[in-house]
Design a protein around this motif. Structure first.
Motif, PDB file in Angstrom:
ATOM      1  N   GLN A   4      86.984  54.036 -12.934  1.00 31.30           N
ATOM      2  CA  GLN A   4      87.542  55.373 -13.179  1.00 31.30           C
ATOM      3  C   GLN A   4      88.043  55.988 -11.874  1.00 31.30           C
ATOM      4  N   LYS A  47      91.361  54.547 -11.136  1.00 29.19           N
ATOM      5  CA  LYS A  47      92.394  55.165 -11.972  1.00 29.19           C
ATOM      6  C   LYS A  47      92.779  56.543 -11.425  1.00 29.19           C
ATOM      7  N   GLU A  48      91.787  57.327 -11.027  1.00 31.00           N
ATOM      8  CA  GLU A  48      92.070  58.658 -10.497  1.00 31.00           C
ATOM      9  C   GLU A  48      92.845  58.577  -9.184  1.00 31.00           C
ATOM     10  N   THR A 107      94.977  56.397  -8.450  1.00 31.28           N
ATOM     11  CA  THR A 107      96.323  55.863  -8.697  1.00 31.28           C
ATOM     12  C   THR A 107      97.036  56.661  -9.787  1.00 31.28           C
ATOM     13  N   ASP A 108      96.662  57.930  -9.926  1.00 30.11           N
ATOM     14  CA  ASP A 108      97.293  58.819 -10.912  1.00 30.11           C
ATOM     15  C   ASP A 108      97.212  58.256 -12.327  1.00 30.11           C
ATOM     16  N   GLY A 109      96.047  57.650 -12.639  1.00 30.96           N
ATOM     17  CA  GLY A 109      95.800  57.146 -13.982  1.00 30.96           C
ATOM     18  C   GLY A 109      96.381  55.771 -14.261  1.00 30.96           C
ATOM     19  N   ARG A 110      97.063  55.193 -13.301  1.00 30.13           N
ATOM     20  CA  ARG A 110      97.773  53.931 -13.533  1.00 30.13           C
ATOM     21  C   ARG A 110      96.861  52.713 -13.450  1.00 30.13           C
ATOM     22  N   SER A 152      89.613  48.079 -13.902  1.00 29.93           N
ATOM     23  CA  SER A 152      90.308  48.886 -12.896  1.00 29.93           C
ATOM     24  C   SER A 152      91.784  48.531 -12.772  1.00 29.93           C
ATOM     25  N   ARG A 196      95.786  48.041 -13.802  1.00 36.87           N
ATOM     26  CA  ARG A 196      96.844  48.636 -14.619  1.00 36.87           C
ATOM     27  C   ARG A 196      97.256  47.623 -15.689  1.00 36.87           C
TER      28      ARG A 196
END
Length: 334
Positions: free
Chosen positions: A215, A218-219, A221-224, A244, A246
């Motif tokens: 998580q 993701k945070e 990488t702007d959710g990517r 983790s 994309r």
């Protein structure tokens, strides 16, 4: 000559004794070893997890000075300062090692001795900017990291690379190389000290391995999610490594020290369009590229500590306890 040989399973089975100086076959060279370094591969032999004949000299990593050359050798001369490429019988880049490929130090006698013999093509000029300690620490782990990142995962500038379990030698080389190639690098470790040291080496962020780090990736990488995960740990982190990524990301793995089995949710895997890549070691061609990359970017191996050959047991104890950050080096020659 002095050599550290395997006599039986367990650390008490590592014995320092006198053995004959090896002869030099045609096409081979003899190297007076200045420094060598431990790998988990050596520990597996000591623990009895991989077969080895009693009396074998362990050690895959090393650097030193060419002492003698066999008939027909023209590429190296006595007095040359060289790295030992431990990848035997794999001269050219290929999808997988060819038949007959082996790693120096079982079944061949390795680098934990005053002298070692290798094929002439496996004696590669030592980068001038490296100390002997650093040179002895470079070959196996740096070659593994280089092939994983650039031959197999094809990391590109601007991509995000995640390296779980930072602190091991291959993971640290992967961090340094990925940063040199223009990637963004995120790492994990249970140790706050190792996380801080990784940040000092250039990591862009460091997360606690015990946390929900997929998580956090993701945070970050702007959710990517990450483009590439370099899995250096094993089964215990595999699921989080996959989580983790994309969609369409790549997971490269070459380690099973903490679990050789992993559960894979096939539905999540194929819907995610992920790529799973296996790798190990590398070819002579990739070794030469790796050395050139290290020279071009001024990369220096992270050396945790160095021990005289007589105190090799202490180095193995530290490796067994996973207390190291970087390579554990053995001083062998003056």
């Amino acid at each position: 000559m002095k050599a550290l040989v395997w006599e039986r399973t367990g650390l008490e089975g590592l014995v320092l004794r006198e053995v004959p100086v090896p002869e030099v076959p045609p096409g081979w060279v003899r190297i007076r070893v200045k420094a060598a370094a431990l790998n988990h591969r050596d520990l597996y032999f000591v623990e009895g997890r991989m077969p080895v004949e009693p009396g074998t000299v362990l050690g895959s990593d090393g650097a030193g000075v060419v002492d003698a050359v066999g008939n027909g050798v023209t590429t190296v001369r006595a007095g040359d300062e060289v790295l030992v490429n431990p990848s035997l019988g794999w001269p050219k880049r290929s999808d997988a090692p060819p038949k007959g490929f082996r790693i120096l130090g079982v079944p061949d006698n390795g680098t934990f001795a005053e002298y070692v013999v290798v094929p002439a093509e496996n004696a590669v000029p030592k980068p001038a900017h490296l100390t002997w300690e650093e040179a002895g620490a470079l070959p196996l782990s740096a070659l593994t990291a280089y092939r994983a990142l650039f031959t197999r995962a094809r990391v590109q500038p601007g991509e995000t690379v995640v390296i779980p379990g930072i602190g091991g030698a291959v993971a640290l080389f992967a961090l340094q190389m990925a940063k040199a190639a223009g990637a963004r690098v995120l790492v994990t470790s249970r140790s706050a000290e190792k996380r801080q040291r990784a940040l000092a080496l250039g990591a862009d962020a460091a997360f606690d391995t015990e946390s929900d780090w997929p998580q956090a990736v993701k945070e970050a990488t702007d959710g990517r999610g990450a483009d590439v995960v370099v899995e250096t740990v094993g089964g215990v982190t595999f699921d989080k490594s996959l989580a983790s990524l994309r969609p369409g990301g790549r997971l490269i793995t070459f380690a099973a020290g903490y679990g050789s089995h992993a559960m894979l949710d096939l539905r999540r895997f194929f819907y995610g369009q992920y790529t799973l890549l296996g790798t190990t070691m590398g070819s002579g061609e990739e070794f030469a590229e790796m050395v050139a990359f290290v020279e071009r970017h001024g990369i220096r191996p992270v050396v945790d500590s160095a021990y005289p050959l007589e105190r090799a047991r202490a180095a193995f104890d530290k490796l067994l306890a996973s207390r190291q950050f970087g390579k554990l080096v053995l001083w062998i020659g003056e």
